[in-house]
Write a protein that holds these residues in place. Sequence first.
Motif, PDB file in Angstrom:
ATOM      1  N   LEU A  83       0.842  -1.186   0.000  1.00 31.05           N
ATOM      2  CA  LEU A  83       0.000   0.000   0.000  1.00 31.05           C
ATOM      3  C   LEU A  83       0.880   1.240   0.000  1.00 31.05           C
ATOM      4  O   LEU A  83       2.086   1.165   0.180  1.00 31.05           O
ATOM      5  N   THR A  84       0.241   2.362  -0.213  1.00 31.34           N
ATOM      6  CA  THR A  84       0.919   3.664  -0.157  1.00 31.34           C
ATOM      7  C   THR A  84       0.384   4.432   1.026  1.00 31.34           C
ATOM      8  O   THR A  84      -0.833   4.499   1.235  1.00 31.34           O
ATOM      9  N   ILE A  85       1.284   4.992   1.816  1.00 32.45           N
ATOM     10  CA  ILE A  85       0.886   5.758   2.990  1.00 32.45           C
ATOM     11  C   ILE A  85       1.548   7.127   2.950  1.00 32.45           C
ATOM     12  O   ILE A  85       2.704   7.253   2.533  1.00 32.45           O
ATOM     13  N   LYS A  86       0.805   8.129   3.328  1.00 30.50           N
ATOM     14  CA  LYS A  86       1.373   9.476   3.442  1.00 30.50           C
ATOM     15  C   LYS A  86       0.782  10.162   4.665  1.00 30.50           C
ATOM     16  O   LYS A  86      -0.403  10.030   4.967  1.00 30.50           O
ATOM     17  N   VAL A  87       1.634  10.867   5.377  1.00 33.91           N
ATOM     18  CA  VAL A  87       1.242  11.620   6.564  1.00 33.91           C
ATOM     19  C   VAL A  87       1.426  13.094   6.236  1.00 33.91           C
ATOM     20  O   VAL A  87       2.499  13.505   5.773  1.00 33.91           O
ATOM     21  N   SER A  88       0.398  13.886   6.468  1.00 30.86           N
ATOM     22  CA  SER A  88       0.435  15.293   6.076  1.00 30.86           C
ATOM     23  C   SER A  88       0.103  16.199   7.248  1.00 30.86           C
ATOM     24  O   SER A  88      -0.575  15.807   8.199  1.00 30.86           O
TER      25      SER A  88
ATOM     26  N   TYR B 248       5.588  12.385   5.741  1.00 30.42           N
ATOM     27  CA  TYR B 248       6.077  11.025   5.506  1.00 30.42           C
ATOM     28  C   TYR B 248       5.302  10.454   4.337  1.00 30.42           C
ATOM     29  O   TYR B 248       4.088  10.640   4.237  1.00 30.42           O
ATOM     30  N   LYS B 249       6.010   9.774   3.454  1.00 29.25           N
ATOM     31  CA  LYS B 249       5.347   9.109   2.333  1.00 29.25           C
ATOM     32  C   LYS B 249       6.166   7.890   1.926  1.00 29.25           C
ATOM     33  O   LYS B 249       7.388   7.967   1.802  1.00 29.25           O
TER      34      LYS B 249
ATOM     35  N   ALA C  20      -3.057  14.227   9.352  1.00 32.18           N
ATOM     36  CA  ALA C  20      -3.744  13.101   8.709  1.00 32.18           C
ATOM     37  C   ALA C  20      -2.744  12.047   8.255  1.00 32.18           C
ATOM     38  O   ALA C  20      -1.670  12.373   7.734  1.00 32.18           O
ATOM     39  N   ALA C  21      -3.113  10.780   8.483  1.00 29.61           N
ATOM     40  CA  ALA C  21      -2.389   9.645   7.930  1.00 29.61           C
ATOM     41  C   ALA C  21      -3.330   8.938   6.954  1.00 29.61           C
ATOM     42  O   ALA C  21      -4.357   8.396   7.366  1.00 29.61           O
TER      43      ALA C  21
END
Length: 215
Positions: free
Chosen positions: A68-73, A81-82, A102-103
């Motif tokens: 999966l792809t995860i990004k924290v903004s 983080y991505k 948000a994650a």
Amino acid sequence: MMMEARCFWALMLAVAALLPAARGVWLNMPSSGWKCVYEELQTNVVVLGDYHSFYGDGDHNYTTHPTLTIKVSSPHGSNLYKKEKSGHGRFAFTASEPGTYAACLTVDNDDHNGNTVTVGLDWKTGVATKDWDSVAKKEKIEGLDLEMKKLQDNVQAIKDNMNRLMSKDLGIRYASVQTNARVARYSQASLGLCIVVSALQLLYLRRYFRKKKLI
């Protein structure tokens, strides 16, 4: 003394239990699109997150990790983080501004054979991110002293949170008072305007009737 000590420990444990320093969630991911977890943070709060994916239907031993792809903004949308093509990992950051962080996760377009992809997300903030084993070794404390240290940090975090809530409450009250004052001034201005318009209409009608010799 024994009763006072018991009451003290009961109070400390109750206070520590009130602090929401860590939470874990299970997310059943859609086949497409993003799913997000949101957390409101204050400045300088340390965040530590762990995530792992697995097939929720068939893989009961959690041995297979679909990617999966995860990004924290941040609150303003900048990426903290991505990572792509990842089945498990860890992210950490320190909040640089207050707001909602948000994650967000999305499943990669691989062939999952119709299986449900589940993601476990462990989100820790503040005191929960501390490595207490390292603290114990560094300060040479253990047992009851270490538990007291944990409680002190928890109480301090609760105190800071209460101060923040009180400050926010004062801000809301001030805004409410200002809004009420503006509404009152607007109501007075509207009433004055209505009186002036009514007086002008009355003068106009009086002049009109006199001109027509109706009065």
